[in-house]
Write a protein that holds these residues in place. Structure first.
Motif, PDB file in Angstrom:
ATOM      1  N   GLN A   1      -1.406   6.586  -0.877  1.00 43.43           N
ATOM      2  CA  GLN A   1      -1.824   5.225  -0.542  1.00 43.43           C
ATOM      3  C   GLN A   1      -2.735   5.192   0.680  1.00 43.43           C
ATOM      4  O   GLN A   1      -3.645   4.365   0.762  1.00 43.43           O
ATOM      5  N   TYR A   2      -2.508   6.104   1.612  1.00 43.55           N
ATOM      6  CA  TYR A   2      -3.346   6.179   2.805  1.00 43.55           C
ATOM      7  C   TYR A   2      -4.785   6.530   2.429  1.00 43.55           C
ATOM      8  O   TYR A   2      -5.738   5.948   2.949  1.00 43.55           O
TER       9      TYR A   2
ATOM     10  N   VAL B   1       1.020  10.643  -9.272  1.00 42.34           N
ATOM     11  CA  VAL B   1       0.031  11.525  -8.659  1.00 42.34           C
ATOM     12  C   VAL B   1       0.610  12.193  -7.425  1.00 42.34           C
ATOM     13  O   VAL B   1       0.396  13.392  -7.180  1.00 42.34           O
ATOM     14  N   ALA B   2       1.358  11.441  -6.632  1.00 38.67           N
ATOM     15  CA  ALA B   2       1.986  12.005  -5.434  1.00 38.67           C
ATOM     16  C   ALA B   2       2.933  13.144  -5.809  1.00 38.67           C
ATOM     17  O   ALA B   2       2.918  14.217  -5.196  1.00 38.67           O
ATOM     18  N   ALA B   3       3.733  12.928  -6.855  1.00 34.97           N
ATOM     19  CA  ALA B   3       4.677  13.961  -7.293  1.00 34.97           C
ATOM     20  C   ALA B   3       3.941  15.198  -7.794  1.00 34.97           C
ATOM     21  O   ALA B   3       4.317  16.336  -7.491  1.00 34.97           O
ATOM     22  N   GLU B   4       2.885  14.976  -8.565  1.00 34.49           N
ATOM     23  CA  GLU B   4       2.112  16.097  -9.102  1.00 34.49           C
ATOM     24  C   GLU B   4       1.442  16.890  -8.002  1.00 34.49           C
ATOM     25  O   GLU B   4       1.349  18.130  -8.069  1.00 34.49           O
ATOM     26  N   ALA B   5       0.945  16.200  -6.982  1.00 39.81           N
ATOM     27  CA  ALA B   5       0.235  16.859  -5.883  1.00 39.81           C
ATOM     28  C   ALA B   5       1.190  17.428  -4.833  1.00 39.81           C
ATOM     29  O   ALA B   5       0.762  18.167  -3.939  1.00 39.81           O
ATOM     30  N   GLY B   6       2.466  17.056  -4.915  1.00 44.23           N
ATOM     31  CA  GLY B   6       3.432  17.544  -3.944  1.00 44.23           C
ATOM     32  C   GLY B   6       3.298  16.896  -2.579  1.00 44.23           C
ATOM     33  O   GLY B   6       3.543  17.531  -1.549  1.00 44.23           O
ATOM     34  N   VAL B   7       2.899  15.623  -2.577  1.00 40.28           N
ATOM     35  CA  VAL B   7       2.746  14.888  -1.321  1.00 40.28           C
ATOM     36  C   VAL B   7       3.512  13.568  -1.437  1.00 40.28           C
ATOM     37  O   VAL B   7       4.020  13.218  -2.496  1.00 40.28           O
ATOM     38  N   SER B   8       3.583  12.830  -0.342  1.00 43.93           N
ATOM     39  CA  SER B   8       4.298  11.561  -0.354  1.00 43.93           C
ATOM     40  C   SER B   8       3.440  10.459  -0.969  1.00 43.93           C
ATOM     41  O   SER B   8       2.201  10.526  -0.942  1.00 43.93           O
ATOM     42  N   LEU B   9       4.113   9.452  -1.513  1.00 48.05           N
ATOM     43  CA  LEU B   9       3.410   8.289  -2.031  1.00 48.05           C
ATOM     44  C   LEU B   9       2.599   7.628  -0.928  1.00 48.05           C
ATOM     45  O   LEU B   9       1.470   7.177  -1.158  1.00 48.05           O
TER      46      LEU B   9
END
Length: 205
Positions: free
Chosen positions: A47-48, A35-43
């Motif tokens: 998690q936050y 999901v992080a990769a798809e959204a272009g954000v960090s893991l």
């Protein structure tokens, strides 16, 4: 001045990323890293916002449910200014059928979540699992009001009819996804069953 972060928008973006990945790979195969990769954000950011995969899945499916509600409202509005009980129930059932990309994804992920919850106690404990009960109650209430207005055929049990309609809709939706039945054929089955519940005088709505 630092840019103000819209947390609700961020969470929605991640939910939409979950839906896209799960739609391609299946809900069981999706992790927070995907999901992080798809959204272009960090893991770490995912998690936050969600802490656990279960919370992420729940939020993503609640997002899908809200989108379903918007689609349902639009279909009911299209039925006219004052749609009758049959038109309202029909709108709900037809909106649930996987007839386009968005509704196919909804049905696919909704069914996948239910299957995963059979063996995952954490998922099973989430309130999302109670949504079908809420839908059944809503349809049963519509049918009871129709019954009070003498719009149902004699002997119809509103609660049983509601349960049957929703179960039938779910099964037909799965048969559409599997390529066993066309959306038009599924709609004809639902229409025939509604004819067995409602009096003919309410056929127009």
């Amino acid at each position: 001045m630092p840019k103000r972060v819209d947390h609700a928008e961020r969470r929605t973006e991640m939910a939409e990323a979950l839906v896209r990945v799960a739609g391609r790979r299946g809900l069981h195969a999706v992790g927070m890293r995907d999901v992080a990769a798809e959204a272009g954000v960090s893991l770490r950011l995912v998690q936050y916002y969600f802490e656990t995969k279960e919370k992420l899945l729940l939020f993503g499916l609640e997002h899908l449910t809200r989108k379903f509600g918007e689609r349902l409202s639009a279909r009911i509005r299209a039925a006219g200014d004052a749609p009758g009980p049959r038109a309202t129930v029909e709108a709900l059932l037809m909106t649930a059928l996987p007839t386009d990309e968005e509704s196919r994804t909804f049905h696919h992920l909704y069914t996948s979540y239910a299957v995963l919850a059979v063996t995952d106690r954490t998922l099973a404990a989430q309130p999302f699992i109670r949504n079908p009960d809420a839908a059944e109650g809503a349809v049963a209430d519509i049918l009871r009001r129709a019954q009070a207005a003498d719009l149902l055929r004699p002997g119809v049990d509103a609660q049983l009819a509601a349960a049957g309609l929703l179960a039938m809709s779910a099964g037909l939706g799965t048969s559409i996804l599997a390529g066993q039945r066309s959306p038009e054929s599924a709609a004809a089955v639902l229409d025939d069953h509604l004819d067995r519940i409602f009096r003919t005088v309410d056929a127009a709505g």
